[in-house]
Design a protein around this motif. Structure first.
Motif, PDB file in Angstrom:
ATOM      1  N   MET A   1      -8.293 -37.706  15.134  1.00 53.20           N
ATOM      2  CA  MET A   1      -9.161 -37.830  14.132  1.00 53.20           C
ATOM      3  C   MET A   1      -9.654 -36.184  13.729  1.00 53.20           C
ATOM      4  O   MET A   1      -9.618 -35.586  13.764  1.00 53.20           O
ATOM      5  CB  MET A   1     -10.290 -38.719  14.783  1.00 53.20           C
ATOM      6  CG  MET A   1     -11.173 -39.054  14.091  1.00 53.20           C
ATOM      7  SD  MET A   1     -10.372 -40.098  13.032  1.00 53.20           S
ATOM      8  CE  MET A   1     -12.502 -40.385  11.929  1.00 53.20           C
ATOM      9  N   SER A   2      -9.888 -36.679  12.357  1.00 53.15           N
ATOM     10  CA  SER A   2     -10.479 -35.952  12.223  1.00 53.15           C
ATOM     11  C   SER A   2     -11.835 -35.888  10.959  1.00 53.15           C
ATOM     12  O   SER A   2     -11.731 -37.268  10.253  1.00 53.15           O
ATOM     13  CB  SER A   2      -9.742 -34.543  11.088  1.00 53.15           C
ATOM     14  OG  SER A   2      -9.336 -34.988   9.508  1.00 53.15           O
ATOM     15  N   TRP A   3     -12.853 -35.147  10.962  1.00 51.88           N
ATOM     16  CA  TRP A   3     -13.746 -35.406  10.081  1.00 51.88           C
ATOM     17  C   TRP A   3     -13.920 -34.585   8.839  1.00 51.88           C
ATOM     18  O   TRP A   3     -14.862 -35.485   8.015  1.00 51.88           O
ATOM     19  CB  TRP A   3     -15.518 -35.246  11.541  1.00 51.88           C
ATOM     20  CG  TRP A   3     -15.089 -35.822  12.610  1.00 51.88           C
ATOM     21  CD1 TRP A   3     -15.134 -35.046  13.964  1.00 51.88           C
ATOM     22  CD2 TRP A   3     -15.386 -37.288  12.949  1.00 51.88           C
ATOM     23  NE1 TRP A   3     -14.719 -35.957  15.085  1.00 51.88           N
ATOM     24  CE2 TRP A   3     -14.753 -37.215  13.989  1.00 51.88           C
ATOM     25  CE3 TRP A   3     -15.871 -38.338  12.260  1.00 51.88           C
ATOM     26  CZ2 TRP A   3     -14.900 -38.582  14.706  1.00 51.88           C
ATOM     27  CZ3 TRP A   3     -15.785 -39.319  12.341  1.00 51.88           C
ATOM     28  CH2 TRP A   3     -15.750 -39.638  14.701  1.00 51.88           C
ATOM     29  N   ASP A   4     -13.095 -33.995   8.589  1.00 49.52           N
ATOM     30  CA  ASP A   4     -13.105 -33.660   7.183  1.00 49.52           C
ATOM     31  C   ASP A   4     -11.747 -33.255   7.267  1.00 49.52           C
ATOM     32  O   ASP A   4     -10.961 -33.034   7.779  1.00 49.52           O
ATOM     33  CB  ASP A   4     -14.077 -31.479   7.357  1.00 49.52           C
ATOM     34  CG  ASP A   4     -13.695 -31.240   8.228  1.00 49.52           C
ATOM     35  OD1 ASP A   4     -14.026 -30.962   9.221  1.00 49.52           O
ATOM     36  OD2 ASP A   4     -12.599 -30.312   8.103  1.00 49.52           O
ATOM     37  N   PHE A   5     -11.491 -33.525   5.913  1.00 54.32           N
ATOM     38  CA  PHE A   5     -10.222 -33.075   5.516  1.00 54.32           C
ATOM     39  C   PHE A   5     -10.018 -32.583   4.319  1.00 54.32           C
ATOM     40  O   PHE A   5     -10.823 -32.551   3.119  1.00 54.32           O
ATOM     41  CB  PHE A   5      -9.664 -33.936   5.431  1.00 54.32           C
ATOM     42  CG  PHE A   5      -9.863 -34.941   4.791  1.00 54.32           C
ATOM     43  CD1 PHE A   5     -11.434 -36.372   4.770  1.00 54.32           C
ATOM     44  CD2 PHE A   5      -9.024 -35.637   3.041  1.00 54.32           C
ATOM     45  CE1 PHE A   5     -11.042 -37.182   3.491  1.00 54.32           C
ATOM     46  CE2 PHE A   5     -10.007 -36.817   2.947  1.00 54.32           C
ATOM     47  CZ  PHE A   5     -10.758 -36.989   2.920  1.00 54.32           C
ATOM     48  N   LEU A   6      -8.859 -31.978   3.607  1.00 51.82           N
ATOM     49  CA  LEU A   6      -8.248 -31.400   2.738  1.00 51.82           C
ATOM     50  C   LEU A   6      -6.932 -31.852   1.616  1.00 51.82           C
ATOM     51  O   LEU A   6      -6.513 -32.763   2.391  1.00 51.82           O
ATOM     52  CB  LEU A   6      -7.714 -30.217   2.913  1.00 51.82           C
ATOM     53  CG  LEU A   6      -8.816 -28.745   3.583  1.00 51.82           C
ATOM     54  CD1 LEU A   6      -7.785 -27.605   3.662  1.00 51.82           C
ATOM     55  CD2 LEU A   6      -9.042 -28.764   2.102  1.00 51.82           C
ATOM     56  N   GLU A   7      -7.841 -32.616   0.719  1.00 48.56           N
ATOM     57  CA  GLU A   7      -6.647 -33.684  -0.169  1.00 48.56           C
ATOM     58  C   GLU A   7      -6.244 -32.108  -2.003  1.00 48.56           C
ATOM     59  O   GLU A   7      -7.247 -31.755  -2.167  1.00 48.56           O
ATOM     60  CB  GLU A   7      -7.789 -33.935  -1.075  1.00 48.56           C
ATOM     61  CG  GLU A   7      -6.728 -35.548  -1.842  1.00 48.56           C
ATOM     62  CD  GLU A   7      -7.273 -36.295  -2.815  1.00 48.56           C
ATOM     63  OE1 GLU A   7      -8.339 -35.618  -2.317  1.00 48.56           O
ATOM     64  OE2 GLU A   7      -6.773 -37.154  -2.944  1.00 48.56           O
ATOM     65  N   ALA A   8      -4.624 -31.781  -1.610  1.00 46.04           N
ATOM     66  CA  ALA A   8      -4.440 -30.709  -1.705  1.00 46.04           C
ATOM     67  C   ALA A   8      -4.088 -31.480  -3.882  1.00 46.04           C
ATOM     68  O   ALA A   8      -4.055 -33.274  -3.738  1.00 46.04           O
ATOM     69  CB  ALA A   8      -3.288 -30.286  -1.157  1.00 46.04           C
ATOM     70  N   ASN A   9      -3.544 -30.021  -4.194  1.00 43.68           N
ATOM     71  CA  ASN A   9      -3.219 -30.843  -5.182  1.00 43.68           C
ATOM     72  C   ASN A   9      -1.661 -30.030  -5.726  1.00 43.68           C
ATOM     73  O   ASN A   9      -1.278 -29.488  -5.045  1.00 43.68           O
ATOM     74  CB  ASN A   9      -4.461 -30.287  -6.413  1.00 43.68           C
ATOM     75  CG  ASN A   9      -3.418 -29.466  -8.077  1.00 43.68           C
ATOM     76  OD1 ASN A   9      -2.714 -30.726  -8.155  1.00 43.68           O
ATOM     77  ND2 ASN A   9      -3.929 -28.994  -8.754  1.00 43.68           N
ATOM     78  N   PRO A  10      -1.061 -31.414  -5.631  1.00 39.78           N
ATOM     79  CA  PRO A  10       0.542 -31.497  -5.608  1.00 39.78           C
ATOM     80  C   PRO A  10       0.505 -30.517  -6.612  1.00 39.78           C
ATOM     81  O   PRO A  10       1.829 -29.981  -6.579  1.00 39.78           O
ATOM     82  CB  PRO A  10       1.430 -32.591  -5.728  1.00 39.78           C
ATOM     83  CG  PRO A  10      -0.309 -33.497  -6.459  1.00 39.78           C
ATOM     84  CD  PRO A  10      -1.304 -33.130  -6.256  1.00 39.78           C
ATOM     85  N   PHE A  11      -0.049 -30.413  -7.889  1.00 44.83           N
ATOM     86  CA  PHE A  11       0.074 -29.776  -8.868  1.00 44.83           C
ATOM     87  C   PHE A  11      -0.054 -27.899  -9.145  1.00 44.83           C
ATOM     88  O   PHE A  11       0.065 -27.422 -10.401  1.00 44.83           O
ATOM     89  CB  PHE A  11      -0.060 -30.088 -10.310  1.00 44.83           C
ATOM     90  CG  PHE A  11       0.727 -31.889 -10.201  1.00 44.83           C
ATOM     91  CD1 PHE A  11       1.443 -32.296 -10.438  1.00 44.83           C
ATOM     92  CD2 PHE A  11      -0.786 -32.943 -10.449  1.00 44.83           C
ATOM     93  CE1 PHE A  11       1.954 -33.986 -10.179  1.00 44.83           C
ATOM     94  CE2 PHE A  11      -0.760 -34.261 -10.273  1.00 44.83           C
ATOM     95  CZ  PHE A  11       0.787 -34.447 -10.162  1.00 44.83           C
ATOM     96  N   SER A  12      -0.908 -27.561  -8.231  1.00 46.34           N
ATOM     97  CA  SER A  12      -1.790 -26.582  -8.373  1.00 46.34           C
ATOM     98  C   SER A  12      -0.570 -24.814  -8.355  1.00 46.34           C
ATOM     99  O   SER A  12      -0.629 -23.664  -8.641  1.00 46.34           O
ATOM    100  CB  SER A  12      -2.210 -26.420  -6.999  1.00 46.34           C
ATOM    101  OG  SER A  12      -1.910 -26.352  -6.437  1.00 46.34           O
ATOM    102  N   GLY A  13       0.602 -25.521  -7.323  1.00 45.42           N
ATOM    103  CA  GLY A  13       1.964 -24.007  -7.559  1.00 45.42           C
ATOM    104  C   GLY A  13       1.310 -23.497  -6.851  1.00 45.42           C
ATOM    105  O   GLY A  13       2.075 -22.680  -5.761  1.00 45.42           O
ATOM    106  N   ALA A  14       0.886 -23.818  -5.994  1.00 46.20           N
ATOM    107  CA  ALA A  14       0.152 -23.383  -3.942  1.00 46.20           C
ATOM    108  C   ALA A  14       0.442 -23.578  -3.310  1.00 46.20           C
ATOM    109  O   ALA A  14       0.837 -24.708  -3.518  1.00 46.20           O
ATOM    110  CB  ALA A  14      -1.474 -22.672  -5.397  1.00 46.20           C
ATOM    111  N   THR A  15      -0.278 -23.275  -1.841  1.00 40.67           N
ATOM    112  CA  THR A  15       0.317 -24.001  -0.811  1.00 40.67           C
ATOM    113  C   THR A  15       0.257 -25.580  -1.163  1.00 40.67           C
ATOM    114  O   THR A  15      -0.771 -26.727  -1.429  1.00 40.67           O
ATOM    115  CB  THR A  15      -0.888 -23.918  -0.070  1.00 40.67           C
ATOM    116  OG1 THR A  15      -0.814 -24.565   1.659  1.00 40.67           O
ATOM    117  CG2 THR A  15      -2.711 -23.713  -0.125  1.00 40.67           C
ATOM    118  N   ALA A  16       0.589 -26.483  -0.390  1.00 42.66           N
ATOM    119  CA  ALA A  16       1.013 -27.638  -0.255  1.00 42.66           C
ATOM    120  C   ALA A  16       1.400 -28.063  -1.797  1.00 42.66           C
ATOM    121  O   ALA A  16       0.928 -29.423  -2.216  1.00 42.66           O
ATOM    122  CB  ALA A  16      -0.440 -28.551   0.107  1.00 42.66           C
ATOM    123  N   SER A  17       1.962 -27.526  -2.143  1.00 44.85           N
ATOM    124  CA  SER A  17       1.530 -27.978  -3.808  1.00 44.85           C
ATOM    125  C   SER A  17       3.471 -28.968  -3.514  1.00 44.85           C
ATOM    126  O   SER A  17       3.915 -27.999  -2.910  1.00 44.85           O
ATOM    127  CB  SER A  17       1.841 -26.860  -4.794  1.00 44.85           C
ATOM    128  OG  SER A  17       2.673 -26.056  -4.925  1.00 44.85           O
TER     129      SER A  17
END
Ligand SMILES: C[S@@+](CC[C@H](N)C(=O)[O-])C[C@H]1O[C@@H](n2cnc3c(N)ncnc32)[C@H](O)[C@@H]1O
Length: 1005
Positions: free
Chosen positions: A516-532
């Motif tokens: 379980m995690s109490w906070d999370f990151l929602e990445a932008n797939p179009f950013s060209g950066a990490t997780a894109s």
């Protein structure tokens, strides 16, 4: 032909360390799979299984041979073996560097072909190396029946084998197709086939530019279409540092050029990821606050940049808001960013009411959690590094997302994944908080993203088929593009977290858990950066480039290892890495990918995606929850599946074939399941090698000294006439002989510590597993577990005798506790052991750890037990006790190790009392010296750190004290001269005796 294989004789295990599995092009970067083995150890295992042990030195001449012919032969053989090992070890070490040199791979292929030709010829068909290399004669057939992410088959392909990879799980099967089959078949550019990236042919049509280039091309096409469809849902962020005039409505801005800065209007930042916290209503009904649940507020801890979110209270709205703060040091804030909710318990900042874990679970399971925006990780166009800005309002995104999801559903019939989340409670946590479908494991914007990918990919299938012209190839391309998007699922889910040291976005499943995690990151797939997606595609393309044209395509089969679709006696070698009890919940974890792959590439792999979720029934893992909580039934099921699988392996292996089974468990007693299963299946275990295999990643910390390794157990088919072994007359004598030989020869090549124990126990198993079953004189059957304990005991005894020899005496003649301590320091050095491993070890040495007589009992035990760990204590921790080392009330002498610890302590702290103590304790001084010498192995060696690691090595303080003691042995112990100046305390105590001080640096012992 002496057909003992290299892996049955020697592997340079020390040199086969970990490779960088995150390097560009490494197969690990193609797609997540759990427990994927490092390529280095897989390559060594394949090569070692197929090449004979005596490949390098065929003949050795001996200068000045001894007169006795028997001695001459023995020496010649010994020398030959030694040279073989050295030369073979060097070759394997170089071959297994990753990435490997092409020349060495060619040589290795040649060695393998040569050995195979000789074997085929011996079996009656004359075959040459050329016949094999040119495909006129069969290549050696290699099988992995639990092939997972495909590391073992990949290395067998590289080394020129005819490879089959069997795997039950459809996600792993797709990964294998994209690793072991498609890059081999379609990897290289081909002007005779249609494509979108190759040269034009005579008719002016575009041709196939190679798999990697084609994936890049089509991946980009899908991506552009997805961006057109949903790119506006990740709007640019006004740059707080910019005073320029900004466009009025930044939400309407689409990314037009893959996040390239030229297209970004001045005054805006590119969002990389949105940071959310889950919230719950305060437990106090009168309060009315929404309480944020986040665990911590760190954003970046990199170099000397520290960024966190400072919470502030908006009392009017009863809401916590977050300010971005930066400091130059970790402690440069007036609050602790690490100190927020713990394990689902949190305190309302407005009224102080505690929301405890049961309440949190109840909220999660009934109304569900809220989410609150906190910060956005951004990048500034044209600049490196990340910028963090506050994120207070998410706007009316939800409605827009819902509208577009409904559109896709209507247009394509594709729906968000409402499949149930089948949670293995051992590794999954989120179901306890109400996340019960896969849809819930993603934000709705993420569901939209993955669904849009599936829709757009599907829309291009006809085009791909038309352009490529060859349906199979087009489907391979389609699958590879689909897998590059599946890679996104790892980071694009509602449980992804920030790696504050690297400022990257990490998926929750790397460790094989779903916490379980109490906070999370929602990445932008179009950013060209990490997780894109741009980044995912780059990694995938690099992997396809490095996989292309490595060798011949494997036969990848999806099915259970318990029913292999191969003829009897088909394979020359089997190298496989089975699941181990409940180590990883492969099927449950991979469902996260399955549900999306089903929607994207399921149309061209209908047979593999026909069911709701991945198959669970015949999965060979121990899953207690699948047996209504019955632990024993779950273990039994796992063990039965393992036995059935190994029976199949036995059936399909040639009579002179060899099998290597990788086993990820470090205590030798833990091998009993596998030993039993192998024996029942008809195998004799002949060898075991510990090879480093566990990648250190995710949130898991691996203690290096605790054998981050797997065991490669080597086995042969047992002769059909093996019958029943007589334990006392057949098994025990052979066991002792094997173990003695193994300790001697492995010691010689520099293998030591726990590695030596494992290799010797493995070899010792030959004496046991060569029989169908083994019985005591009274007819009772000897179980594997019992035998393993016995082998471990014999190995430890033999090693102790060996250590004694090195120490110039006989440590094995000292009392059990002292022997135990020497072995512990030899095998585990200063590491604390998990209870399980410590107990196994103590059984092997016939010592009790717990209970009134146990070594960990009392306040000054030799072993300390803390939580579930055991640790050996040194003289600095024990020696201050006045009673230590003295005979007990009945005049029974104390264990010698206690005497030694007291002697060391007195020497360092109160040397004048040493003679008095020795008078009282009356130890056998010769044995005491041998014990001290055995323990001082590393201290006395004067060797490099790496060499010393193979010797006994105790704590630094103890090693240094032992060095001093032995250097001054005669004066201190034999002559009882007490005035020794060592250390401050002694100097103080012995002021008057200074003139008689010894020079410890020179030594006189
Ligand atoms: C330890 S992993 C193999 C990892 C692999 N060596 C690699 O490098 O990626 C074990 C594999 O066995 C598979 N498996 C479990 N039960 C199986 C069965 N009955 N038949 C075939 N494969 C099975 C799991 O899905 C998992 O991928």
């Amino acid at each position: 032909m002496d057909d003992i294989r290299l892996i049955e004789d020697y592997l340079p295990i020390e040199a086969l360390g970990r490779e960088n599995t995150t390097a560009k092009g490494h197969v690990n970067t193609l797609h997540l799979w759990w427990a994927r083995r490092p390529l280095r150890s897989c390559r060594a295992a394949v090569y070692g299984a197929l090449v004979p042990a005596d490949r390098w030195v065929r003949d050795v001449t001996i200068k000045n041979p001894p007169a006795d012919p028997a001695k001459h032969t023995a020496r010649k053989n010994g020398t030959k073996r030694g040279l073989n090992r050295r030369a073979g070890g060097e070759f394997v070490t170089n071959l297994c560097v990753h990435p490997p040199q092409a020349r060495l791979v060619q040589n290795a292929r040649h060695h393998i072909a040569e050995a195979h030709a000789e074997r085929l010829t011996t079996m009656g068909t004359p075959v040459s190396v050329d016949d094999i290399l040119t495909g006129k004669a069969p290549r050696p057939r290699v099988l992995d029946l639990f092939s997972g992410g495909g590391a073992i088959p990949l290395e067998a392909i590289r080394l020129g084998c005819d490879v089959s990879a069997n795997e039950l799980n459809p996600v792993a099967h797709i990964i294998e197709l994209c690793t072991l089959v498609y890059p081999q078949k379609y990897g290289l550019a081909d002007k005779t086939v249609g494509g979108a990236t190759g040269e034009r042919n005579a008719e002016g049509q575009m041709t196939w530019g190679g798999l990697a280039a084609e994936v890049q091309h089509w991946g980009n096409m899908v991506f552009e279409k997805v961006r057109e469809q949903i790119g506006d849902l990740y709007p640019l962020v006004p740059d707080p540092a910019c005073k320029d005039k900004k466009p009025q409505k930044p939400e309407s801005l689409l990314f037009k050029t893959g996040g390239k800065h030229e297209a970004i209007p001045p005054g805006y930042l590119i969002p990389v990821a949105y940071l959310w916290t889950r919230t719950i209503p305060c437990k106090n009904p009168g309060c009315g606050a929404q309480v944020p649940m986040l665990r911590q507020t760190w954003l970046c801890k990199r170099g000397n940049r520290f960024v966190a979110m400072a919470p502030t209270q908006n009392t009017r709205q009863k809401r916590i808001q977050f300010k971005i703060v930066e400091a130059d040091t970790e402690h440069g804030f007036d609050f602790d960013p690490s100190d927020f909710s713990k394990g689902g318990n949190t305190v309302c900042p407005f009224c102080g009411t505690v929301a405890d874990s049961p309440y949190t679970k109840q909220v999660g399971c009934t109304s569900g959690f809220g989410v609150q925006p906190m910060a956005i990780m951004c990048k500034r166009p044209g600049k490196t590094g990340k910028v963090y800005v506050p994120f207070e309002e998410a706007g009316n995104l939800d409605q827009e997302v819902a509208r577009r999801l409904a559109e896709i559903e209507e247009r394509s019939g594709l729906t968000p994944p409402t499949e149930p989340l089948e949670a293995n409670p051992r590794s999954f946590d989120i179901q306890r908080y109400g996340f019960t479908t896969w849809r819930a494991a993603f934000t709705e914007r993420q569901n939209l993203l993955h669904l849009a990918v599936a829709e757009q990919l599907r829309s291009l299938l006809d085009d791909m088929e038309r352009v490529v012209g060859d349906r199979d190839r087009a489907h391979a391309l389609y699958t590879c593009v689909g897998l590059s998007f599946s890679r996104l699922v790892t980071q694009h889910n509602a449980f992804a977290f920030i790696h504050t040291g690297r400022e990257t976005i990490e998926g929750p499943w790397g460790d094989g858990k779903f916490p379980m995690s109490w906070d999370f990151l929602e990445a932008n797939p179009f950013s060209g950066a990490t997780a894109s997606y741009q980044s995912a595609l780059m990694w995938a393309v690099r992997a396809y480039e490095s996989l292309s044209g490595l060798g011949n395509a494997a036969t990848a089969v999806r099915g259970s290892a318990t029913e292999l679709p191969f003829a009897d006696e088909h394979f020359d070698a089997i190298i496989t890495d089975p699941p181990y009890y409940d180590n990883y919940s492969y099927s449950n974890l991979s469902d996260a990918f399955y549900v999306w792959l089903k929607r994207s590439v399921g149309n061209v792999h209908a047979a593999h995606f026909a069911s709701e979720l991945t198959p669970k029934k015949s999965e060979a893992v121990k899953a207690t929850y699948r047996h209504a909580g019955d632990n024993k039934a779950a273990s039994r099921r796992y063990e039965d599946l393992m036995t059935a699988s190994l029976r199949e392996a036995h059936r399909v292996l040639k009579p002179n074939g060899i099998i290597t089974i990788v086993y990820a468990h470090k205590t030798t007693l833990g091998w009993s399941t596998l030993v039993d299963a192998s024996r029942l299946a008809g195998f004799t275990i002949v060898e075991a090698w510990p090879l480093e295999t566990e990648a250190v990643g995710g949130r898991k910390k691996v203690d290096k000294a605790m054998l981050a390794s797997s065991i490669f157990l080597v086995a042969r088919r047992r002769s059909t006439t093996s019958g029943v072994g007589d334990y006392e007359n057949d098994v025990q004598p052979e066991l002792r002989q094997i173990v003695r030989e193994r300790v001697e020869t492995l010691w010689e090549v520099g293998i030591g510590g726990a590695d030596l124990v494992i290799a010797c126990v493995g070899a010792g198993l030959r004496a046991f597993t060569k029989y169908e079953k083994v019985e005591y004189a009274n007819g009772e059957e000897v179980p594997a577990e019992k035998f393993l304990a016995e082998v471990e005991g014999v190995v430890l005894d033999t090693m102790l005798t060996k250590l004694s020899g090195e120490a110039g005496g006989n440590v094995s003649a000292v009392d059990a506790s002292s022997r135990f301590y020497v072995l512990w320091r030899y095998i585990y050095k200063t590491t604390a052991l998990d209870a399980g491993e410590a107990i196994v070890f103590s059984n092997g040495t016939h010592i009790e750890l717990d209970g009134p007589q146990g070594l960990s009992s009392g306040t000054n035990g030799l072993i300390e037990k803390k939580k579930a760990k055991y640790r050996a204590r040194d003289f600095t921790e024990r020696g201050g006790d006045n009673r230590l080392g003295l005979p007990d009330g009945n005049g029974q002498p104390a264990p010698l190790i206690d005497v030694l610890h007291r002697v060391l302590w007195l020497m360092e702290n109160s040397p004048r009392r040493l003679a008095e103590f020795l008078d009282e304790a009356r130890p056998d001084r010769e044995r005491l010296r041998v014990l001290a010498q055995a323990l001082a192995g590393a201290a006395l060696s004067g060797k490099s750190e790496a060499d010393a690691a193979k010797l006994v090595s105790t704590t630094t303080a103890e090693q240094s004290a032992l060095g001093k003691l032995l250097a001054n042995w005669r004066s201190l112990i034999e002559e009882g001269v007490a005035a020794v100046v060592v250390g401050k305390k002694a100097a103080k105590e012995d002021k008057q005796d200074r003139q008689r001080a010894f020079d410890f640096g020179k030594g006189n012992g």
